[in-house]
Scaffold this active site. Structure first.
Site, PDB file in Angstrom:
ATOM      1  CG  HIS A  55      88.212  59.566  25.854  1.00  0.00           C
ATOM      2  ND1 HIS A  55      87.396  58.704  26.876  1.00  0.00           N
ATOM      3  CD2 HIS A  55      87.498  60.635  25.868  1.00  0.00           C
ATOM      4  CE1 HIS A  55      86.549  59.320  26.735  1.00  0.00           C
ATOM      5  NE2 HIS A  55      86.338  60.428  26.225  1.00  0.00           N
ATOM      6  CD  GLU A  57      91.432  55.736  27.991  1.00  0.00           C
ATOM      7  OE1 GLU A  57      91.496  55.454  28.797  1.00  0.00           O
ATOM      8  OE2 GLU A  57      92.122  57.246  27.581  1.00  0.00           O
ATOM      9  CB  CYS A  85      85.738  55.462  28.151  1.00  0.00           C
ATOM     10  SG  CYS A  85      85.816  55.607  27.088  1.00  0.00           S
ATOM     11  CB  CYS A  88      89.140  54.236  25.915  1.00  0.00           C
ATOM     12  SG  CYS A  88      88.952  55.645  25.068  1.00  0.00           S
TER      13      CYS A  88
END
Length: 156
Positions: A55, A57, A85, A88
């Site tokens: 992801h 992040e 999410c 993260c």
């Protein structure tokens, strides 16, 4: 609303555009030092890297930690186009990031107030301050346009 918020969110949006161009979910992130310096920036690369943790992040956190020479990033701010999410946000808490600033809420996966509220969980030993809705419309539009184009693609 702070102009710095918008300036740094534009950096995250530019990263999200990179994801969109390679048919990844268009989410971008930037980590900013307490001095306002960009430490790291990235975009979603889950499909490209064949890695469910890739992801925006997480990739930005990894890069910032390498630059800082530490797994903790106190005093930093994570800017991300879409609410992080659970994975993260967990990494953000572990890294001791001070602030998360995001654009669009994520009602299906969001862990900074929408579906879950990890930053408000009193059982955790670190608190992350959250600011939401920064350049929300363009952040949301990126996602909507991306998923609309996927739905409109004819099967091969």
């Amino acid at each position: 609303m702070s102009n710095a918020y918008e300036t740094h969110m534009l950096t995250a949006i530019a990263e999200a555009e990179k994801a969109r161009k390679i048919n990844e979910v268009p989410i971008g992130a930037a980590i900013i030092s307490s001095d306002g310096i960009i430490l790291a920036k990235s975009y979603n690369q889950v499909i490209t890297r064949k890695d469910p943790t890739a992801h925006a992040e997480i990739l930005a956190l990894r890069q910032a930690c390498r630059i800082a020479g530490n797994y903790r990033l106190p005093g930093t701010t994570l800017y991300v186009t879409v609410e992080p999410c659970l994975m993260c946000m967990g990494a953000v808490v572990h890294a001791r990031v001070k602030y998360v600033v995001f654009g669009a809420h994520d009602l299906k996966w969001g862990a900074a107030g929408s579906l879950y509220n990890l930053p408000a969980d009193s059982r955790l030993n670190h608190r992350v301050e959250v600011v939401s809705g920064i350049l929300e419309r363009p952040c949301r539009q990126l996602m909507q346009d991306f998923f609309r184009s996927l739905r409109n693609q004819s099967p091969i």
